[in-house]
Design a protein around this motif. Structure first.
Motif, PDB file in Angstrom:
ATOM      1  N   SER A  54       0.844  -1.207   0.000  1.00 41.53           N
ATOM      2  CA  SER A  54       0.000   0.000   0.000  1.00 41.53           C
ATOM      3  C   SER A  54       0.873   1.249   0.000  1.00 41.53           C
ATOM      4  O   SER A  54       1.931   1.280   0.611  1.00 41.53           O
ATOM      5  CB  SER A  54      -0.864   0.050   1.267  1.00 41.53           C
ATOM      6  N   ASN A  55       0.367   2.273  -0.652  1.00 39.25           N
ATOM      7  CA  ASN A  55       1.017   3.585  -0.535  1.00 39.25           C
ATOM      8  C   ASN A  55       0.715   4.210   0.821  1.00 39.25           C
ATOM      9  O   ASN A  55       1.512   4.966   1.354  1.00 39.25           O
ATOM     10  CB  ASN A  55       0.543   4.515  -1.648  1.00 39.25           C
ATOM     11  N   LEU A  56      -0.469   3.876   1.320  1.00 37.50           N
ATOM     12  CA  LEU A  56      -0.873   4.428   2.617  1.00 37.50           C
ATOM     13  C   LEU A  56      -1.746   3.413   3.348  1.00 37.50           C
ATOM     14  O   LEU A  56      -2.691   2.867   2.767  1.00 37.50           O
ATOM     15  CB  LEU A  56      -1.671   5.721   2.394  1.00 37.50           C
ATOM     16  N   ILE A  57      -1.416   3.179   4.617  1.00 34.78           N
ATOM     17  CA  ILE A  57      -2.318   2.412   5.490  1.00 34.78           C
ATOM     18  C   ILE A  57      -2.818   3.371   6.567  1.00 34.78           C
ATOM     19  O   ILE A  57      -2.018   3.996   7.275  1.00 34.78           O
ATOM     20  CB  ILE A  57      -1.612   1.226   6.180  1.00 34.78           C
ATOM     21  N   ILE A  58      -4.125   3.483   6.650  1.00 36.92           N
ATOM     22  CA  ILE A  58      -4.739   4.241   7.748  1.00 36.92           C
ATOM     23  C   ILE A  58      -5.147   3.186   8.763  1.00 36.92           C
ATOM     24  O   ILE A  58      -6.055   2.393   8.518  1.00 36.92           O
ATOM     25  CB  ILE A  58      -5.966   5.045   7.270  1.00 36.92           C
ATOM     26  N   CYS A  59      -4.416   3.145   9.871  1.00 36.97           N
ATOM     27  CA  CYS A  59      -4.572   2.007  10.780  1.00 36.97           C
ATOM     28  C   CYS A  59      -5.028   2.449  12.164  1.00 36.97           C
ATOM     29  O   CYS A  59      -4.526   3.427  12.706  1.00 36.97           O
ATOM     30  CB  CYS A  59      -3.236   1.276  10.890  1.00 36.97           C
ATOM     31  N   GLU A  60      -5.931   1.703  12.696  1.00 32.65           N
ATOM     32  CA  GLU A  60      -6.344   1.974  14.077  1.00 32.65           C
ATOM     33  C   GLU A  60      -5.208   1.614  15.029  1.00 32.65           C
ATOM     34  O   GLU A  60      -4.431   0.684  14.775  1.00 32.65           O
ATOM     35  CB  GLU A  60      -7.598   1.168  14.406  1.00 32.65           C
ATOM     36  N   SER A  61      -5.098   2.371  16.112  1.00 33.81           N
ATOM     37  CA  SER A  61      -4.112   2.027  17.146  1.00 33.81           C
ATOM     38  C   SER A  61      -4.731   2.433  18.482  1.00 33.81           C
ATOM     39  O   SER A  61      -4.390   3.456  19.052  1.00 33.81           O
ATOM     40  CB  SER A  61      -2.783   2.730  16.879  1.00 33.81           C
ATOM     41  N   SER A  62      -5.645   1.620  18.931  1.00 31.79           N
ATOM     42  CA  SER A  62      -6.392   1.937  20.153  1.00 31.79           C
ATOM     43  C   SER A  62      -5.504   1.974  21.384  1.00 31.79           C
ATOM     44  O   SER A  62      -5.719   2.758  22.294  1.00 31.79           O
ATOM     45  CB  SER A  62      -7.493   0.901  20.370  1.00 31.79           C
ATOM     46  N   PHE A  63      -4.500   1.096  21.397  1.00 28.35           N
ATOM     47  CA  PHE A  63      -3.718   0.928  22.619  1.00 28.35           C
ATOM     48  C   PHE A  63      -2.248   1.288  22.446  1.00 28.35           C
ATOM     49  O   PHE A  63      -1.703   1.297  21.333  1.00 28.35           O
ATOM     50  CB  PHE A  63      -3.793  -0.535  23.088  1.00 28.35           C
ATOM     51  N   LEU A  64      -1.637   1.566  23.604  1.00 32.53           N
ATOM     52  CA  LEU A  64      -0.183   1.671  23.713  1.00 32.53           C
ATOM     53  C   LEU A  64       0.290   0.450  24.493  1.00 32.53           C
ATOM     54  O   LEU A  64      -0.496  -0.151  25.248  1.00 32.53           O
ATOM     55  CB  LEU A  64       0.186   2.938  24.485  1.00 32.53           C
ATOM     56  N   LYS A  65       1.551   0.123  24.353  1.00 31.40           N
ATOM     57  CA  LYS A  65       2.069  -1.047  25.082  1.00 31.40           C
ATOM     58  C   LYS A  65       1.858  -0.893  26.592  1.00 31.40           C
ATOM     59  O   LYS A  65       1.537  -1.833  27.289  1.00 31.40           O
ATOM     60  CB  LYS A  65       3.547  -1.243  24.768  1.00 31.40           C
ATOM     61  N   ARG A  66       2.032   0.360  27.071  1.00 33.36           N
ATOM     62  CA  ARG A  66       1.964   0.556  28.528  1.00 33.36           C
ATOM     63  C   ARG A  66       0.538   0.392  29.086  1.00 33.36           C
ATOM     64  O   ARG A  66       0.351   0.333  30.300  1.00 33.36           O
ATOM     65  CB  ARG A  66       2.539   1.907  28.913  1.00 33.36           C
ATOM     66  N   HIS A  67      -0.462   0.308  28.216  1.00 37.58           N
ATOM     67  CA  HIS A  67      -1.819   0.025  28.701  1.00 37.58           C
ATOM     68  C   HIS A  67      -1.924  -1.421  29.208  1.00 37.58           C
ATOM     69  O   HIS A  67      -2.874  -1.770  29.909  1.00 37.58           O
ATOM     70  CB  HIS A  67      -2.860   0.234  27.588  1.00 37.58           C
ATOM     71  N   ASN A  68      -0.967  -2.244  28.779  1.00 39.54           N
ATOM     72  CA  ASN A  68      -0.969  -3.665  29.161  1.00 39.54           C
ATOM     73  C   ASN A  68      -2.318  -4.329  28.908  1.00 39.54           C
ATOM     74  O   ASN A  68      -2.795  -5.110  29.726  1.00 39.54           O
ATOM     75  CB  ASN A  68      -0.603  -3.835  30.649  1.00 39.54           C
ATOM     76  N   SER A  69      -2.917  -3.964  27.810  1.00 40.04           N
ATOM     77  CA  SER A  69      -4.231  -4.526  27.500  1.00 40.04           C
ATOM     78  C   SER A  69      -4.103  -5.978  27.045  1.00 40.04           C
ATOM     79  O   SER A  69      -3.170  -6.335  26.330  1.00 40.04           O
ATOM     80  CB  SER A  69      -4.882  -3.711  26.388  1.00 40.04           C
ATOM     81  N   SER A  70      -5.042  -6.788  27.485  1.00 43.54           N
ATOM     82  CA  SER A  70      -5.041  -8.177  27.019  1.00 43.54           C
ATOM     83  C   SER A  70      -5.944  -8.323  25.784  1.00 43.54           C
ATOM     84  O   SER A  70      -6.153  -9.417  25.282  1.00 43.54           O
ATOM     85  CB  SER A  70      -5.529  -9.099  28.140  1.00 43.54           C
ATOM     86  N   SER A  71      -6.470  -7.198  25.311  1.00 49.05           N
ATOM     87  CA  SER A  71      -7.382  -7.235  24.153  1.00 49.05           C
ATOM     88  C   SER A  71      -6.663  -7.689  22.889  1.00 49.05           C
ATOM     89  O   SER A  71      -5.557  -7.226  22.588  1.00 49.05           O
ATOM     90  CB  SER A  71      -7.976  -5.842  23.913  1.00 49.05           C
ATOM     91  N   THR A  72      -7.288  -8.603  22.173  1.00 46.79           N
ATOM     92  CA  THR A  72      -6.768  -8.972  20.847  1.00 46.79           C
ATOM     93  C   THR A  72      -7.698  -8.473  19.757  1.00 46.79           C
ATOM     94  O   THR A  72      -7.540  -8.799  18.588  1.00 46.79           O
ATOM     95  CB  THR A  72      -6.628 -10.505  20.709  1.00 46.79           C
ATOM     96  N   THR A  73      -8.686  -7.658  20.132  1.00 45.16           N
ATOM     97  CA  THR A  73      -9.678  -7.200  19.156  1.00 45.16           C
ATOM     98  C   THR A  73      -9.420  -5.758  18.699  1.00 45.16           C
ATOM     99  O   THR A  73     -10.226  -5.170  17.984  1.00 45.16           O
ATOM    100  CB  THR A  73     -11.098  -7.308  19.733  1.00 45.16           C
ATOM    101  N   HIS A  74      -8.310  -5.186  19.168  1.00 41.87           N
ATOM    102  CA  HIS A  74      -7.849  -3.878  18.701  1.00 41.87           C
ATOM    103  C   HIS A  74      -6.334  -3.942  18.555  1.00 41.87           C
ATOM    104  O   HIS A  74      -5.673  -4.846  19.081  1.00 41.87           O
ATOM    105  CB  HIS A  74      -8.209  -2.772  19.702  1.00 41.87           C
TER     106      HIS A  74
END
Ligand SMILES: [Zn+2]
Ligand SMILES: [Zn+2]
Length: 254
Positions: free
Chosen positions: A177-197
Motif C-alpha cells: 500500500s502507498n498508505l495504510i490508515i490504521c487503528e491504534s487503540s492501545f499503547l504497550k503501557r496500557h498492558n491490554s489483554s485485548s486482541t480485538t484492537h
C-alpha cells in the motif's frame, strides 16, 4: 494524473473530547466524495451542502463510534433536498448483516435523501477508475470491514477497527500500500489483554510487514498524547504520522 485528497474528520474513540471527534475520513476524488465512517462529531469538518453532492458514505461496522453522526448526514440531505439544493441522493453503504437493529434504524430513517447498498466480502464499488473492495478478517468484536481503495497510481487501506489475530490476512490485504490508515487503540503501557484492537506498536509491524510506504495512525484514547502513539509505531516503521482533525493529505497526481 488522478489525485485523492484525504481529510481527517475524527481520530478518537470511544467518545469525543474537546476538538477531537470519533473516527471519520473524507476522501475527495475527481468530483466524487467518500466518507469513510461517520463517528460522533466528525461532521463538524464537513462543508454542507457541498459535501453532500456525489457523496458515498461507507460505514465499516455497527459500533456507534463509527456511525454516530450518520443521522446528521441523513437529516442534512433531507433538509437540503427540500430546500432545492441537493438533487441527487447520497449513497450509503452498510454491512449487509445487521447488528442489534442498528442497520434497520439507519435504513428506515425516512428523513433522509439517500439510497442504501450492502457491503460484504464480494462487494466491489467503482467510483470512476477507483476500485473499492472490502474484507473482514474476523478479528474485531463484531463483523468489521477493512476498506481498500486503488487505481493504477495508488493503493490505500483503511483498517477500521481490527484485532491482532489473523494478522497474516491483514498484512496480505495491506500488501504494498502507498498508505495504510490504521487503528491504534492501545499503547504497550496500557498492558491490554485485548486482541480485538491494535496497539501503535502492532500498526508499525503491519506497515513494515506489508511493505507499505506510509502509515497514518488513528483511533486513539481521547486522553492520551498522540505523540506517544507515534513514538511507539516508530520502533517498527519510520514513515508514520498521527491523524489530526482537519488535516489533509494528498496522494497521486500533482
Ligand atoms: Zn469497533
Ligand atoms: Zn472503533
Amino acid at each position: 494524473m488522478s489525485k485523492i485528497k484525504i481529510t481527517t474528520l475524527g481520530t478518537v474513540s470511544p467518545y469525543l473530547k474537546g476538538d477531537k471527534n470519533c473516527p471519520g475520513f473524507l476522501l475527495e476524488y475527481h468530483d466524487k466524495k467518500i466518507l469513510l465512517d461517520c463517528g460522533n462529531g466528525s461532521t463538524r469538518h464537513l462543508s454542507f451542502p457541498n459535501d453532500l453532492k456525489n457523496l458515498h458514505v461507507i460505514i465499516t461496522h455497527y459500533h456507534k463510534d463509527h456511525f454516530g453522526d450518520i443521522g446528521v448526514v441523513q437529516y442534512a440531505s433531507y433538509v437540503y433536498h427540500n430546500l432545492g439544493l441537493l438533487d441527487e441522493k447520497i449513497k450509503i453503504f452498510l454491512p449487509k448483516k445487521d447488528f442489534k437493529f442498528n442497520k434497520k434504524a439507519i435504513v428506515y430513517n425516512e428523513e433522509s435523501y439517500s439510497n442504501y447498498f450492502d457491503i460484504d466480502e464480494n462487494t466491489t464499488l467503482n467510483i470512476d477508475d477507483l476500485e473499492i473492495s472490502f474484507e473482514d478478517n474476523g478479528s474485531h468484536t463484531i463483523e468489521s470491514y477493512m476498506v481498500k481503495l486503488q487505481n493504477k497510481e495508488f493503493k490505500i487501506v483503511y483498517t477500521s477497527d481490527i484485532g491482532t489475530t489473523n494478522f497474516n490476512q491483514l498484512v496480505e490485504f495491506c500488501k504494498n500500500s502507498n498508505l495504510i490508515i490504521c487503528e491504534s487503540s492501545f499503547l504497550k503501557r496500557h498492558n491490554s489483554s485485548s486482541t480485538t484492537h491494535m496497539r501503535a506498536y502492532d500498526a508499525g509491524i503491519l506497515a513494515k510487514s506489508a511493505g507499505a510506504e506510509r502509515l497514518l495512525l488513528t483511533h486513539f484514547w481521547p486522553e492520551e498524547e498522540k505523540e506517544l502513539y507515534l513514538e511507539e509505531a516508530k520502533q517498527n516503521f519510520q514513515n508514520v504520522e498521527v491523524a489530526e482533525e482537519g488535516k489533509q493529505l494528498i496522494l497521486g497526481g500533482i
